[in-house]
Design an enzyme around this catalytic site. Structure first.
Site, PDB file in Angstrom:
ATOM      1  N   SER A  13       0.819  -1.212   0.000  1.00 56.93           N
ATOM      2  CA  SER A  13       0.000   0.000   0.000  1.00 56.93           C
ATOM      3  C   SER A  13       0.853   1.262   0.000  1.00 56.93           C
ATOM      4  O   SER A  13       0.599   2.201  -0.768  1.00 56.93           O
ATOM      5  CB  SER A  13      -0.957  -0.008   1.198  1.00 56.93           C
ATOM      6  OG  SER A  13      -0.244  -0.130   2.421  1.00 56.93           O
ATOM      7  N   LYS A 193       7.347   5.028  17.350  1.00 56.66           N
ATOM      8  CA  LYS A 193       5.914   5.359  17.326  1.00 56.66           C
ATOM      9  C   LYS A 193       5.070   4.125  17.055  1.00 56.66           C
ATOM     10  O   LYS A 193       3.918   4.040  17.521  1.00 56.66           O
ATOM     11  CB  LYS A 193       5.637   6.462  16.303  1.00 56.66           C
ATOM     12  CG  LYS A 193       5.944   6.097  14.838  1.00 56.66           C
ATOM     13  CD  LYS A 193       4.746   5.541  14.104  1.00 56.66           C
ATOM     14  CE  LYS A 193       5.131   5.113  12.709  1.00 56.66           C
ATOM     15  NZ  LYS A 193       3.958   4.586  11.951  1.00 56.66           N
TER      16      LYS A 193
END
Length: 333
Positions: A13, A193
């Site tokens: 993606s 993160k």
């Protein structure tokens, strides 16, 4: 035929979305995919129906499964593969790279087992023959592919490379690229993160609410900054796109696979079941193990990451991990 100016390696993606962004500006762009059958479908459909349906390819984007064809005489190469495939991808590409090629990556992770930052892997594999750069920041592939407003950070060992590549990607109407000279910090933000996002997802899956999520993000940023400073990064990087920006996006939006994975764990699913429920690579799963090991080697305290590790690899219940975090000794912020 005009020589492609950009080749993107990795037709998932994010790789597809980046290729669309380059090609949308009329830049001759090649997207390479490993699976020849899937590439053939994309060539016929002129879109990546599996990962980015209803996002048609611009005319200047072509897709191939031939790595030699994809890299022939190409100056700008962008690698977008999972972190566990990064080293093997570079080794496969190295003998096919043009002499003048520069290599960037948008992969967010550390090398499995060694826990090295990807620039260390790239330098070891490619030597000093090819300038290197990294792209990182708060981006979801579908929004990039649709041309929705987006901003990222880009850092490089070569100023000419970062200026040219950022210029190719930058678009006044939809895509803003900030250059950053903190090569270590830009990479590290995209790794840590992922881990914190799993924790944020777990907290929401348990039902803790907005207060807990915000506290976790804030203290997660503190952990990222501590580790980054120990490794030689700059603190201001972590309040920018590659730090706080990426952290907020990944921890708060359900487009994030890491967040959804954490939510599944918080709702009672086991690790394997939760991974399967996502259906795509969850970088934070591997990143957690690597980040905790990196922190231990550098004697950096990262209690949130350590508790997430305990859930993923030691069988601890998410609720107990939360209790243990909340029960830590009080201290000055």
């Amino acid at each position: 035929m005009q020589t492609p100016q950009v080749t993107v390696l990795g037709a998932g993606s994010y790789g597809t979305a980046l290729a669309i962004c380059f090609a949308r500006k009329g830049i001759p762009t090649t997207l390479w995919g490993r699976d020849a059958d899937k590439v053939a479908v994309m060539q016929t459909a002129h879109e990546n129906e599996e990962y980015l349906p209803a996002c048609p390819f611009p005319e200047s984007l072509k897709v191939t499964a031939d790595l030699g064809e994809a890299l022939k005489d190409v100056k700008n190469v962008v690698v977008v593969v999972p972190s566990h495939s990064f080293s093997s991808m570079l080794k496969q590409a190295k003998p096919l790279l043009a002499e003048h090629a520069r290599v960037a990556w948008a992969t967010k992770g550390l090398e499995p087992d060694s826990g090295r930052l990807l620039y260390e892997v790239a330098e070891e594999t490619l030597g000093d023959e090819h300038p290197l750069a990294v792209l990182s920041g708060p981006t979801f592939a579908i929004e990039m592919a649709k041309g929705l407003p987006t901003a990222i950070s880009m850092s490089s060992t070569d100023q000419a490379f970062v200026e040219e590549l950022s210029g190719l990607l930058h678009c006044d109407r939809s895509f803003r690229v900030y250059t950053n000279n903190d090569f270590i910090g830009v990479q590290l933000g995209g790794v840590v993160k992922n881990v914190i996002a799993i924790g944020a997802g777990m907290a929401d899956g348990i039902g803790f609410g907005a207060n807990a999520r915000t506290a976790l993000i804030t203290r997660g940023l503190a952990e990222l900054t501590r580790l980054g400073l120990k490794l030689g990064a700059k603190s201001e990087t972590f309040t920018g796109m590659a730090g706080l920006g990426d952290l907020i996006l990944t921890c708060t939006d359900n487009q994030s696979r890491n967040r959804r994975f954490g939510m599944a764990l918080g709702q009672g699913k086991g690790v394997e079941e939760a991974l399967k429920s996502i259906g795509q690579s969850v970088e934070g799963y591997r990143n957690t193990r690597e980040v905790v090991a990196l922190a231990a080697r550098n004697e950096v305290e990262m209690p949130i990451c350590e508790q997430i590790y305990a859930v993923l690899y030691e069988g601890k219940e998410p609720q107990q991990a939360a209790i243990d975090l909340l029960s830590r000794e009080r201290k000055t912020e």
